[in-house]
Write an enzyme that holds these catalytic residues in place. Sequence first.
Site, PDB file in Angstrom:
ATOM      1  CG  HIS A 307      -2.068  -0.919   1.127  1.00 46.48           C
ATOM      2  ND1 HIS A 307      -2.563  -1.645   2.199  1.00 46.48           N
ATOM      3  CD2 HIS A 307      -2.841  -1.270   0.071  1.00 46.48           C
ATOM      4  CE1 HIS A 307      -3.592  -2.381   1.810  1.00 46.48           C
ATOM      5  NE2 HIS A 307      -3.777  -2.169   0.522  1.00 46.48           N
ATOM      6  CE1 TYR A 484       5.902   2.413   7.436  1.00 43.85           C
ATOM      7  CE2 TYR A 484       3.983   2.662   8.851  1.00 43.85           C
ATOM      8  CZ  TYR A 484       5.140   3.181   8.297  1.00 43.85           C
ATOM      9  OH  TYR A 484       5.541   4.455   8.610  1.00 43.85           O
ATOM     10  CG  HIS A 485      -0.468  -2.590   4.967  1.00 46.47           C
ATOM     11  ND1 HIS A 485      -1.478  -1.662   4.763  1.00 46.47           N
ATOM     12  CD2 HIS A 485      -0.240  -2.584   6.311  1.00 46.47           C
ATOM     13  CE1 HIS A 485      -1.837  -1.128   5.917  1.00 46.47           C
ATOM     14  NE2 HIS A 485      -1.095  -1.669   6.868  1.00 46.47           N
ATOM     15  N   PRO A 486       3.425  -4.999   2.962  1.00 45.55           N
ATOM     16  CG  PRO A 486       5.632  -5.590   3.525  1.00 45.55           C
ATOM     17  CD  PRO A 486       4.486  -4.715   3.954  1.00 45.55           C
TER      18      PRO A 486
END
Length: 559
Positions: A307, A484-486
């Site tokens: 994101h 921070y959403h890999p």
Amino acid sequence: METTFDYLVVGGGSAGCALAGRLADSGSDSVAVLETGGHDHHVLVSTPAGCAAMLPRAGSHNYGYRTVPQPGLNGRRGYQPRGRGLGGSSSLNAMIYTRGTPADYDRWASAGCDGWAWDDVLPYFRRAECNERVAGRDDDPWHGGSGPLHVSDLRTPNPFGQRFIEAAQQAGYRRNDDFNGVDQEGAGWYQVTQHGGERWNAARAYLHRGDAADHASNGGRENLAVMTGTQVLRIAFEGRHAVGVVVRLDGRETLLRARREVIVSAGAFGSPQLLMVSGVGPASHLRELGIPVVHDLPGVGANLQDHLDIIVHKRVAASELFGVSVGGAFRLLAEILRYRRERTGMLTSNFAEAGAFLKSHAGLDEPDLQLHFVVGMADDHMRRIRLGHGYSCHVCVLRPKSRGEVRLASPDIREAPMIDPCFLSDPRDLDGLVAGVRIVRRILAQPQLAAFGGKELYSAHLPADGGDDSAIRAMIRAHADTIYHPVGTCRMGMDEYAVVDPQLRVRGVEGLRVVDASIMPTLIGGNTNAPAIMIGERAHDLIRHGPRVVLRMAEVLAV
């Protein structure tokens, strides 16, 4: 030291903790959690606002990765904080509990991931959860009341969060008091993974089984070994069968063997990295680095999704907000004392206290934008300190089209991988962010927030009506970065580029699974910590019972 276990779980993050704890509780098999970092018994971990000290830089609780230069971001290198130590990123994150929408998981199932539709995964979300709104009950159709993961409303919400929610209503968006209920759309408060004013990370929920200060790291289980400070160097294979891992512990290399399975739970960056240094991945890439190929699996490290996020900041003279000032320093000292006495006050804040899920334009079936309203200016991952007080509002496109990859920088796993999210490589993502900036500025211009005045940092030059798309696009390219959403780098599926099958078994080898957010085929519409824990919960049942029994169990859990 014991060197043979039934199950080896590589990584003590959100999914790894959930899986290891459940495996240890459901049988007599021996389980070892192998974590490179240290324990989570630290005041910065247990204190919710402590994330502000851990997030900005690499350290004992944060890998602090950086991406390769991003053409879509004017050649900048992005910052990728990831949790290091027990709890993984659940020890570092903003503790927001969201799941995405039912359609997110139905799309997984329709793409060939049998058993991962919404009706299949909802029971596992509920099983994991102990939501204070239904505590002690398990009859709520959306929430669990007796699981190990505490979920609560903010204990001391900041008044500016309420003002944001009301400003969103003034802008024409409805209020939503439960983003994980019947409908995701609207503006409201986020629920957080906290209990009694403290962070409730995955290690506390599944390994310690409560207060980390009062319980051993393994929660008193004789069949669970929690091994911190243990660097896994590579997976050991006999032919194509994973038989254990080689670790570096106390300065020497040791082979730990697995009687049943090796389970990789090292996250969207660490899991593909470990597979590749062990010889499982794109053969041409491995040969370039001199790594013997165990199995040519081209999808390892591909399909990276994240994101990308842009922030509108506003400096405001309001002492309720976090900031840097003489008055703020004195207030912080008072809040520290208050927190030590009562576990209430500003230190219980997760900073991103309120937010919204909104549609960029009419006619969409589900929200495509997420807003995080932060009660501080939070510039550049809090790495740039701004004098004074203020607030900020983040916006990201929930289902980006851009796809990146993770590749090895070295055959040595101790060297950080090359992370290339390829941000904005698909122009549709930039279009979505432009729409998001327009919406954010319209909300911040409403009377409930405009009454406090203030000045925007990077967006003050934009026209009040947001009409200049080129200026907004320039601001995004100059300042956007991850929120921070890999996910996605060990994608689940049945095609030739899938890394794991729907039972999370690595394709083409035996005795090896991947269990973490890297298996997601596509990003879900929200924060990814709760889905990662769900994946750990579901993986337990797949390992223990197999897919057919799991489908029947899901039906029972749903009742």
